[in-house]
Design a protein around this motif. Structure first.
Motif, PDB file in Angstrom:
ATOM      1  N   CYS A   1      37.881  15.396 -14.278  1.00 47.37           N
ATOM      2  CA  CYS A   1      37.278  15.467 -15.239  1.00 47.37           C
ATOM      3  C   CYS A   1      37.715  14.408 -16.096  1.00 47.37           C
TER       4      CYS A   1
ATOM      5  N   ARG B   1      32.744  12.699 -14.099  1.00 50.66           N
ATOM      6  CA  ARG B   1      33.278  13.263 -13.231  1.00 50.66           C
ATOM      7  C   ARG B   1      33.379  11.731 -12.125  1.00 50.66           C
TER       8      ARG B   1
ATOM      9  N   TYR C   1      35.116  14.995  -7.023  1.00 51.26           N
ATOM     10  CA  TYR C   1      35.183  15.626  -7.410  1.00 51.26           C
ATOM     11  C   TYR C   1      33.901  16.879  -6.885  1.00 51.26           C
TER      12      TYR C   1
END
Length: 208
Positions: free
Chosen positions: A102, A107, A111
């Motif tokens: 993050c 992000r 992720y």
């Protein structure tokens, strides 16, 4: 001086010399034997005294374990605890990796893939979950498994406070024991209050 007087003087001197010889001999016989003086220091005297004492060897007896060996799912409790901690460290490592992905603005694309994999494959066993991630079809996901493994290792070796965890566990166990004991005592006192009989019936018309 006549010859008779000379003879009497010689006899007197012989008697005196013989008496002196006998007295000196008797004194030598009655005298205690001569013992040579020996000088001992405190250290040498201590060694001399303790040299004749028997040496006592105390062998400590091995402590017998009063608690029988317990098996939890076919493993010793320590092995079961180690397995649980390994799974816990895997969960922590995954959480750390997700936080690293993050950024300040957005992000990383991987992720979303990792979160989707977690939703489909919850972490129940750390090694089984990592094995499944290693077999993922995407190469970047397999590389991510290596990253999780490395983070887990570093966290267990450097970040996790084992001593603090042991202290908190023992404090929690002691607090729970006191709390349960207090609760049992309160229930016992409440059930045994004087003048209260749950099995007896009260009759208002009864006369004393």
């Amino acid at each position: 001086m006549s010859s008779a007087s000379m003879i009497s003087l010689r006899r007197t001197s012989l008697r005196v010399s013989s008496i002196t010889t006998v007295e000196s001999a008797s004194r030598r016989v009655m005298r205690a034997p001569c013992v040579p003086k020996t000088s001992f220091s405190r250290t040498s005297a201590h060694r001399l005294v303790h040299a004749h004492r028997p040496r006592i060897v105390i062998v400590a007896a091995k402590r017998k374990d009063p608690i029988p060996t317990v098996q939890v799912e076919g493993m010793r409790p320590e092995a079961k605890a180690a397995k649980s901690l390994r799974t816990f460290f895997t969960m922590v490592a995954v959480r750390i990796v997700l936080d690293q992905m993050c950024g300040s603005r957005h992000r990383q694309p991987i992720y979303v893939d990792l979160v989707d994999f977690l939703q489909k494959n919850p972490i129940k066993d750390g090694n089984e979950w990592l094995s499944a991630l290693m077999e993922h079809e995407q190469p970047r996901m397999r590389m991510l498994a290596l990253r999780v493994i490395e983070v887990r290792k570093i966290y267990a070796e450097e970040e996790f406070d084992w001593k603090l965890a042991q202290e908190k566990t023992m404090i929690a166990i002691q607090d729970d024991s006191l709390s349960y004991q207090r609760k049992v005592l309160e229930m016992t006192f409440d059930d045994g209050k004087p003048g209260v009989d749950n099995n007896s019936s009260f009759d208002e018309d009864a006369k004393p």
